[in-house]
Design a protein around this motif. Structure first.
Motif, PDB file in Angstrom:
ATOM      1  N   PRO A 165       6.340   5.794   3.694  1.00 11.61           N
ATOM      2  CA  PRO A 165       4.761   5.641   3.147  1.00 11.61           C
ATOM      3  C   PRO A 165       3.825   6.393   4.182  1.00 11.61           C
ATOM      4  O   PRO A 165       3.718   5.923   5.420  1.00 11.61           O
TER       5      PRO A 165
ATOM      6  N   GLU B 221      -6.306   1.279  -2.776  1.00  5.55           N
ATOM      7  CA  GLU B 221      -5.575   0.828  -1.369  1.00  5.55           C
ATOM      8  C   GLU B 221      -4.518   1.524  -1.132  1.00  5.55           C
ATOM      9  O   GLU B 221      -4.124   1.134  -0.006  1.00  5.55           O
ATOM     10  N   GLU B 222      -3.622   1.900  -1.877  1.00  4.52           N
ATOM     11  CA  GLU B 222      -2.320   2.563  -1.819  1.00  4.52           C
ATOM     12  C   GLU B 222      -2.509   3.993  -1.964  1.00  4.52           C
ATOM     13  O   GLU B 222      -1.397   4.696  -1.743  1.00  4.52           O
TER      14      GLU B 222
ATOM     15  N   MET C 226       4.701   4.763  -8.529  1.00 10.82           N
ATOM     16  CA  MET C 226       4.216   5.317  -7.225  1.00 10.82           C
ATOM     17  C   MET C 226       4.909   6.733  -6.850  1.00 10.82           C
ATOM     18  O   MET C 226       5.991   6.739  -7.393  1.00 10.82           O
TER      19      MET C 226
ATOM     20  N   ARG D 135       0.318   7.160   5.918  1.00 14.26           N
ATOM     21  CA  ARG D 135      -0.889   6.284   6.246  1.00 14.26           C
ATOM     22  C   ARG D 135      -2.160   7.456   6.440  1.00 14.26           C
ATOM     23  O   ARG D 135      -2.064   8.356   7.069  1.00 14.26           O
TER      24      ARG D 135
ATOM     25  N   ARG E  99       7.131  -0.453   0.109  1.00 18.38           N
ATOM     26  CA  ARG E  99       7.239   0.183  -1.233  1.00 18.38           C
ATOM     27  C   ARG E  99       7.321   1.920  -0.539  1.00 18.38           C
ATOM     28  O   ARG E  99       6.497   2.365  -0.078  1.00 18.38           O
TER      29      ARG E  99
ATOM     30  N   SER F 202      -0.581   5.695  -6.394  1.00 23.76           N
ATOM     31  CA  SER F 202      -0.054   4.578  -6.895  1.00 23.76           C
ATOM     32  C   SER F 202      -1.080   3.832  -7.765  1.00 23.76           C
ATOM     33  O   SER F 202      -2.194   4.053  -7.966  1.00 23.76           O
TER      34      SER F 202
ATOM     35  N   GLN G 111      -4.608   2.409  -7.974  1.00 20.15           N
ATOM     36  CA  GLN G 111      -4.703   1.319  -7.006  1.00 20.15           C
ATOM     37  C   GLN G 111      -5.027   2.203  -5.729  1.00 20.15           C
ATOM     38  O   GLN G 111      -4.098   2.742  -5.050  1.00 20.15           O
TER      39      GLN G 111
ATOM     40  N   VAL H 284      -0.872   1.502   3.475  1.00 17.05           N
ATOM     41  CA  VAL H 284      -0.009   1.479   2.567  1.00 17.05           C
ATOM     42  C   VAL H 284       1.174   0.530   2.817  1.00 17.05           C
ATOM     43  O   VAL H 284       1.903   0.550   3.843  1.00 17.05           O
TER      44      VAL H 284
END
Length: 794
Positions: A571, A449-450, A497, A573, A551, A461, A447, A547
């Motif tokens: 998380p 985007e994460e 993740m 960034r 999560r 992730s 993923q 993110v």
């Protein structure tokens, strides 16, 4: 119909029901058996006494199980009446079908009346042998229970359908063939039971005994007894009470307790309940059909298991025989080597024996010759040969002295058989799943985007494909070494993740992930290229995919720092752009902390820039590796201690390359303690001051002066200390392998340590008198080193 036979037998006597009655719990008993298990209760528990006290409201009074228990909690087989000393404790018995029943408390009175008409002892109690529910009989006694005429009819039809010879109904073990039937008693007897239980004297002499076949016919032709009301024996049931769920007569409706209840026609309710029972039987029939099919399947499985067992045993024997054959072949090879070594040793020793024998013979001959020469009395002749003989003797002696008398071979065999790995393998020999019960899971999807990088950490992730039907039991994340080397596992688990810490700055890593289950592993996902933070000159970019903060990724240290940190982290960034090729994804990132709006770092001079570019390091303290006395707050950015002794806490971010600078603010400083600041390995001692062992490089400081310490060696005492609000800076230059300290932007002493290399983590040791926080990010000029100050004339 043979399966139905157990439903037609009394739980007390084990024979077919005779004049069955229905207890309030819906179970049935023979009327005679019900009388046999009656127990007399104390006067205080009688229905009359209860009605007199106003506590009894029903015809049948169930015993208070807290006061009277017919079975112990451990089901020991003994019944007792708690609280009544006069009541005897009577061991229970078992009926022929295994149900526990109680014998009568006293022998029944001698009477020739039928069980229904015989008087019942006052205050009698009966316990259902199936559900163990107890109740006290009223004045009507057993006559208060309705007769189960339907059960009688079913038993008659069942007995008539059996073609086998009629059996005696009173035989205790194996029933014998009946010889007579008493029409008055309605019982089949064999000859021994007839003489014992139905003697032809007294009132029984008037009973009519007929052959069993005639008795069966007379039973079949006898009219069905009409069910009468238990309260009004002369009245037949004509209506059905909906509230009490029982048939009632006309007189019950006029003057009995059912006068105010809702009633319906007996025929209509009969049809309705038949319909309901038929519908319920339809569902039960389906379950029975499924059960029969299941039993067929199980029987087929038994056969298949037996066949597979034979096949598997043969395969196992063959495999073990193959191992034994291989071991025997290896045994022969090893024995051949031993024999070869044996022959070699013998040959060497025998050759040496032969050689020494020849030399000894020659030496002995020379000695005897020389002795004979010495005996000669001719001086001139002796002197002519003496020099040559002396040289020969010395030469021969020298030949014996050059290892000739040392064995050329030892008696020990220089062979050692190491069988421990093979024995361990044999002990670990076990079965593995050879047949795949399900396919392997689908390839995971990264993923993007994460996925992000933060400082020298990377967060990845992934997820299963949306249409995947095969579940994954876990995932394996792999990362290379940052130099294009081989991949290594950095995480194995169920999470989707993971954050990998301790990576090298300004490095490019390749990451991939695969899923696994009991069957096997999936193919690898596409490879993701991660670029860790480079320097402070990176241009600010836009964050297209933040993110989600809800999560929390699983945090792992890089395998290349030989440490693991499983604590959850914030998380990260990062800013990245995405480009793809047929087989590779690329992710370029830069630190948000270094690219905040308006954050510009300026070099002070040429000498300052020659020290290398600084990376302003941001980190949080790590609760996972810290001592248990450390207290965390402010999202793990602030630490203090609960102990008066020094305790060590590390930062979450590790450094192995580049130049890094960070600051710590002293929030609280009481009683002049000596906190220590510096760097340490991940396995540094946590219960002593930083710098006491060889895993830490630190500066400890009080309110007046400071010292550098490594491996418990104190050096470079420097004036100038800290107070509340002071800022301590740490400059780790891994390019030059140096460590320098600052207090309030001023360098404290000379370069503290040189030749530092490897993986380091920010570290602090403190006690309960100190509280320290990681300094917030701010726009500022980085501190000048001593060389920079000299260049600027400061």
């Amino acid at each position: 119909m043979e399966e139905m036979e157990e439903e037609l037998k009394c739980p007390v006597c084990g024979s077919f029901y005779r004049e069955p009655i229905i207890l309030p719990c819906s179970h049935n008993l023979c009327q005679a058996c019900a009388r046999n298990i009656l127990v007399q209760t104390p006067e205080s528990e009688s229905p009359q006494s209860r009605r007199a006290s106003g506590s009894g409201v029903s015809d049948y009074d169930y015993l208070d199980l807290d006061k009277m228990s017919l079975y112990s909690e451990a089901d020991s087989g003994y019944g007792s009446y708690g609280g009544f000393a006069s009541a005897p404790t009577t061991p229970c018995q078992k009926s022929p079908n295994g149900v526990r029943v109680f014998p009568p408390a006293m022998p029944p009175p001698a009477t020739h009346l039928s069980p229904a008409l015989a008087p019942v002892p006052r205050n009698s109690c009966i316990t259902c042998p199936q559900c163990h529910r107890s109740l006290i009989l009223d004045d009507r006694g057993l006559r208060g229970f309705p007769k189960n005429r339907v059960l009688e009819g079913v038993i008659d039809r069942y007995q008539q359908s059996k073609a086998a010879a009629l059996k005696c109904q009173l035989c205790e073990k194996a029933p014998k063939e009946a010889t007579v039937m008493c029409e008055q008693c309605d019982v089949f007897y064999c000859d021994p039971c007839r003489l014992r239980c139905h003697p032809p004297r007294g009132p029984l002499a008037k009973h009519r005994l007929v052959p069993p076949a005639q008795g069966r016919v007379s039973r079949r032709l006898s009219p069905r007894k009409v069910s009468t009301c238990t309260d009004h024996e002369l009245e037949n049931h004509s209506m059905y009470c909906v509230q009490c769920k029982m048939p009632v007569c006309y007189q019950c409706l006029e003057e009995g307790k059912h006068s105010s209840h809702e009633v319906k026609a007996l025929g209509a309710m009969w049809k309705l309940h038949k319909s309901q029972l038929s519908q319920a039987l339809n569902g039960l029939s389906d379950r029975a059909k499924e059960a029969k099919e299941f039993l067929v399947q199980l029987r087929n499985m038994v056969q298949q298991i037996q066949e597979n067992s034979v096949e598997f045993e043969a395969c196992l024997v063959a495999q073990c025989d193959a191992l034994i054959d291989a071991l025997n072949r290896r045994k022969a090879q090893l024995l051949a080597r031993v024999n070869k070594e044996h022959e070699h040793k013998l040959k060497v020793v025998r050759d040496q024996i032969s050689h020494c024998t020849v030399k000894l013979r020659q030496t002995t001959g020379l000695m005897e010759y020389c002795l004979e020469v010495i005996k000669e009395n001719d001086p001139s002749g002796f002197l002519q040969i003496s020099d040559a003989l002396i040289r020969r003797v010395h030469l021969t002696e020298d030949q014996w002295g050059k290892g000739t008398l040392t064995p050329r071979m030892t008696t020990d065999f220089d062979l050692s058989l190491d069988n421990s790995p093979l024995l361990q393998s044999i002990h670990q020999l076990d079965f593995v799943q050879v047949k795949a019960s399900s396919p392997v899971p689908a390839t995971p999807i990264l993923q993007l985007e994460e996925c992000c990088t933060h400082n020298n950490s990377a967060t990845l992730s992934w997820k299963q494909p949306p249409l995947s039907t095969v579940p994954a039991e876990g995932y394996i994340l792999e990362l290379d070494d940052g130099n294009g080397g081989q991949f290594r596992e950095v995480y194995v688990g169920k999470e989707t993740m993971c954050t990998v810490d301790g990576l090298h700055f300004n490095s490019t890593y390749n990451a991939r992930v695969k899923a696994f289950n009991k069957t096997g592993v999936s193919p690898y996902s596409k490879t993701l290229v991660l670029q860790t933070s480079e320097d402070t000159d990176s241009e600010e970019q836009t964050l297209p995919f933040p993110v989600p903060s809800e999560r929390l990724p699983l945090r792992r240290m890089s395998p290349f720092s030989s440490t693991l940190n499983l604590q959850p982290s914030f998380p990260g960034r990062s800013y990245f752009d995405f480009r793809s090729s047929p087989h590779q994804l690329s992710l370029h990132s830069s630190l948000q902390s270094l690219n905040a709006p308006g954050c510009n770092f300026e070099t002070q001079s040429a000498s300052y820039s020659q020290l290398g570019k600084y990376t302003l390091a941001w980190f949080a303290f790590d609760p996972g590796s810290a001592h248990s006395d450390i207290i965390f707050s402010n999202d793990n950015l602030t630490v203090t201690c609960s102990s008066y002794d020094d305790r060590v806490v590390l930062g979450k971010t590790g450094f192995s390359k580049g130049v890094h600078y960070w600051e710590l603010t002293v929030d609280r400083y009481d009683n002049h303690p000596d906190p220590a600041f510096g760097v340490a390995r991940i396995d540094v001692m946590k219960d002593v001051m930083l710098g006491k062992d060889d895993k830490a490089w630190a500066m400890y400081v009080d309110n007046n002066r400071s010292w550098f310490m490594h491996n418990n060696s104190h050096t470079n005492r420097t004036e100038g200390g800290i107070t509340k609000g002071a800022t301590v800076g740490v400059l780790l230059d891994l390019n030059r392998k140096t460590l320098t300290f600052f207090i309030n932007d001023e360098q404290q002493g000379p370069i503290a340590f040189e030749n530092v290399e490897g993986m380091f983590f920010p570290a602090v040791s403190l006690n309960r008198n100190v509280q320290v926080s990681a300094a917030p990010l701010r726009v500022k000029r980085l501190p000048l080193t001593a060389a920079s100050k000299a260049a600027h004339g400061r």
